[in-house]
Design an enzyme around this catalytic site. Structure first.
Site, PDB file in Angstrom:
ATOM      1  CG  ASP A 127      14.134  18.624  30.089  1.00 52.50           C
ATOM      2  OD1 ASP A 127      14.149  18.732  31.473  1.00 52.50           O
ATOM      3  OD2 ASP A 127      13.072  18.954  29.476  1.00 52.50           O
ATOM      4  CG  HIS A 134       4.536  16.849  32.008  1.00 49.78           C
ATOM      5  ND1 HIS A 134       3.960  17.871  31.325  1.00 49.78           N
ATOM      6  CD2 HIS A 134       5.629  16.360  31.218  1.00 49.78           C
ATOM      7  CE1 HIS A 134       4.665  18.104  30.423  1.00 49.78           C
ATOM      8  NE2 HIS A 134       5.537  17.436  30.200  1.00 49.78           N
ATOM      9  CD  GLU A 200       8.437  21.224  29.091  1.00 53.00           C
ATOM     10  OE1 GLU A 200       9.330  20.831  29.518  1.00 53.00           O
ATOM     11  OE2 GLU A 200       7.453  20.632  28.442  1.00 53.00           O
ATOM     12  CD  GLU A 202      11.756  20.664  32.994  1.00 58.21           C
ATOM     13  OE1 GLU A 202      12.917  19.857  33.374  1.00 58.21           O
ATOM     14  OE2 GLU A 202      11.285  20.603  31.732  1.00 58.21           O
ATOM     15  CG  ASP A 234      12.775  22.515  29.016  1.00 57.38           C
ATOM     16  OD1 ASP A 234      13.575  23.084  28.352  1.00 57.38           O
ATOM     17  OD2 ASP A 234      12.293  21.229  28.819  1.00 57.38           O
ATOM     18  NE  ARG A 238       4.514  22.780  25.390  1.00 56.78           N
ATOM     19  CZ  ARG A 238       5.471  21.932  26.533  1.00 56.78           C
ATOM     20  NH1 ARG A 238       6.157  21.252  25.890  1.00 56.78           N
ATOM     21  NH2 ARG A 238       5.525  22.135  27.774  1.00 56.78           N
ATOM     22  CD  GLN A 241       7.731  19.555  22.426  1.00 55.81           C
ATOM     23  OE1 GLN A 241       7.139  20.328  23.092  1.00 55.81           O
ATOM     24  NE2 GLN A 241       8.110  18.323  23.319  1.00 55.81           N
ATOM     25  CE  LYS A 254      10.606  20.590  25.228  1.00 61.50           C
ATOM     26  NZ  LYS A 254       9.608  20.836  26.574  1.00 61.50           N
ATOM     27  CB  THR A 258      17.105  25.905  29.587  1.00 61.07           C
ATOM     28  OG1 THR A 258      16.780  25.213  28.321  1.00 61.07           O
ATOM     29  CG2 THR A 258      16.530  25.100  30.919  1.00 61.07           C
ATOM     30  CD  GLU A 365       0.937  18.849  31.936  1.00 61.03           C
ATOM     31  OE1 GLU A 365       0.554  17.925  32.845  1.00 61.03           O
ATOM     32  OE2 GLU A 365       2.074  19.197  31.988  1.00 61.03           O
TER      33      GLU A 365
HETATM   34 MN    MN Z   1      11.496  19.734  29.998  1.00 58.91          MN
END
Ligand code: MN
Length: 424
Positions: A127, A134, A200, A202, A234, A238, A241, A254, A258, A365
């Site tokens: 990834d 971002h 996420e 993507e 993804d 948070r 993480q 993560k 996915t 975000e």
């Molecule tokens: Mn990602």
């Protein structure tokens, strides 16, 4: 624009027009999972076509439950199969399939009666972090805008090695992960369900042709090695993480799931959607310097449907033109050290975010690190995902009036297991 005689294929809102012809793996009618092509409301069973002698496709493995054999066969085979299938499905093409009612019955399966499987055997999953907005937003939330982008960011696509084993096909539920987190203001960690579960948005690229150990790729070669593209969510925890990612990158946060869309849209289908690179503030080193348009104009959306809602609310709209590094740049950079790339490797773009709040491709975000509530169109609000929430990604480009769609990439959040060692 060429039309198809297959039901649904010429509807303006249909993802699977004749110009698209994406590949997937489906199961229907009690048969074993096998390779097919989406067209209109139907799936074309490629192994039935081969068996009936209407498609020459030696060593393509269309009767297998993954596209890997076909992908490894290379661009000449991809082109030959695409040309022949186009001919069989076009309004003004060959009548070899259209006029054979018995074969049509066997080889055209309604999508509504099929179960989709992972389209590829995922060999590796990497990834990246290739979207500037971002990276800037995430860096700003954590470190402030003046230190948002790390110094390497403008010179190469940075990434981390993810887990191939937990790439799942659209429709697979996603269990809220357990993990270690550091409570706000606390000085020792706790174990429990993630409280900051996120998406996420993507764009995933799939490697079709392997490289040897030590082999590097030019950008032009990397382009030829890519088979196609999928929507990719993804899922990210948070809070996990933030605690684990010092100094190494994502690991547990993560690795729980996915999701990818079931249909792989090929480079050939996206030819008319190709775009040139964005303006860059720093010149790239020669191995990353593009001499051809390797970006795409594909609109991506995410919708969120709370468990008790009757309608989904759109939460994200962004576009792949908002990426700073293209798929061949990701692949060429990946292979630069001599890393062996394999048929079935999946390369995530990283979250794609545009300039405005509703263009930001993840909730972290949009809520600015959990500070702001995100109002949902049809009532309610979120900072992060709640149990029972269902998130669906969609995406499409336009090619000469044909919609080149990616289908759906969906997942619903299940509650976390109550204790370690409980449940599977
Ligand atoms: Mn990602």
């Amino acid at each position: 624009m060429t039309q198809s005689w297959v039901k649904g294929a010429n509807r303006p809102d249909c993802d699977f027009s004749l110009g698209n012809l994406p590949y997937g793996v489906f199961e229907a009618n009690g048969n074993t999972p096998r390779c097919g092509i989406a067209i209109g409301d139907m799936i074309l069973d490629l192994s039935e076509l081969v068996f009936a002698g209407k498609l020459v496709a030696e060593n393509c493995g269309f009767d297998r439950p993954a596209l890997n054999t076909f992908m490894a066969a290379g661009p000449n085979t991809w082109e030959a199969v695409r040309n022949r299938v186009t001919e069989l499905l076009a309004e003004n093409g060959s009548t070899d399939l259209r006029d054979d009612a018995a074969l049509c019955h066997r080889a055209l399966v309604p999508q509504s009666s099929a179960q989709m499987h992972l389209p590829i055997e995922v060999k590796g999953y990497t990834d990246f972090y290739a979207g500037r907005q971002h990276a800037f937003n995430s860096g700003s939330i954590l470190r402030g805008p003046e230190n948002a982008l790390p110094p390497n960011w403008s010179h190469m696509p940075i990434g981390y090695n993810g887990r191939a084993s937990t790439v799942v096909v659209s429709g697979t539920p996603v269990r809220r992960p357990l993990g270690q987190t550091l409570p706000p203001g606390g000085d020792s960690p706790v174990i429990g369900p993630s409280r900051r579960l996120d998406i996420e948005v993507e764009f995933g690229a799939i490697v079709g042709i392997s490289t040897e150990l030590g082999q590097t790729l030019t950008l032009a070669e990397a382009w030829e090695h890519l088979f196609g593209f999928v929507l990719l969510n993804d899922w990210s925890a948070r809070d996990i993480q933030r605690w684990e990612g010092q100094p190494l990158g994502p690991f547990q946060s993560k690795a729980f799931a996915t999701s990818i869309s079931p249909w792989v849209v090929t480079r050939a289908a996206l030819e008319a959607c190709r775009r040139s690179a964005p303006a860059r503030d720093k010149a790239l080193l020669p191995y990353l310097h593009e001499t051809a348009p390797y970006f795409f104009d594909i609109t991506l959306e995410a919708h969120l449907k709370p468990a008790d809602a009757d309608r989904a609310s759109r939460i994200v709209q962004c576009n792949t033109t908002q990426l700073t590094y293209s798929a061949p740049q990701l692949l060429a950079h990946h292979a630069l050290c001599g890393c062996r790339m394999q048929t079935g490797d999946l390369l995530g773009s990283g979250t794609i975010s545009g300039p405005e709040r509703h263009n930001f491709g993840c909730l972290m975000e949009q809520s600015w690190g959990g500070r702001d509530e995100i109002a949902l169109e049809h009532g309610g609000s979120r900072k992060f995902l709640e149990d029972g929430d269902s998130v669906t990604l969609t995406g499409w480009g336009m090619a000469n009036g044909n919609r080149i769609g990616f289908g759906r990439c969906e997942g619903q959040i299940l509650p976390a297991h109550a204790e370690v060692g409980k449940g599977a």
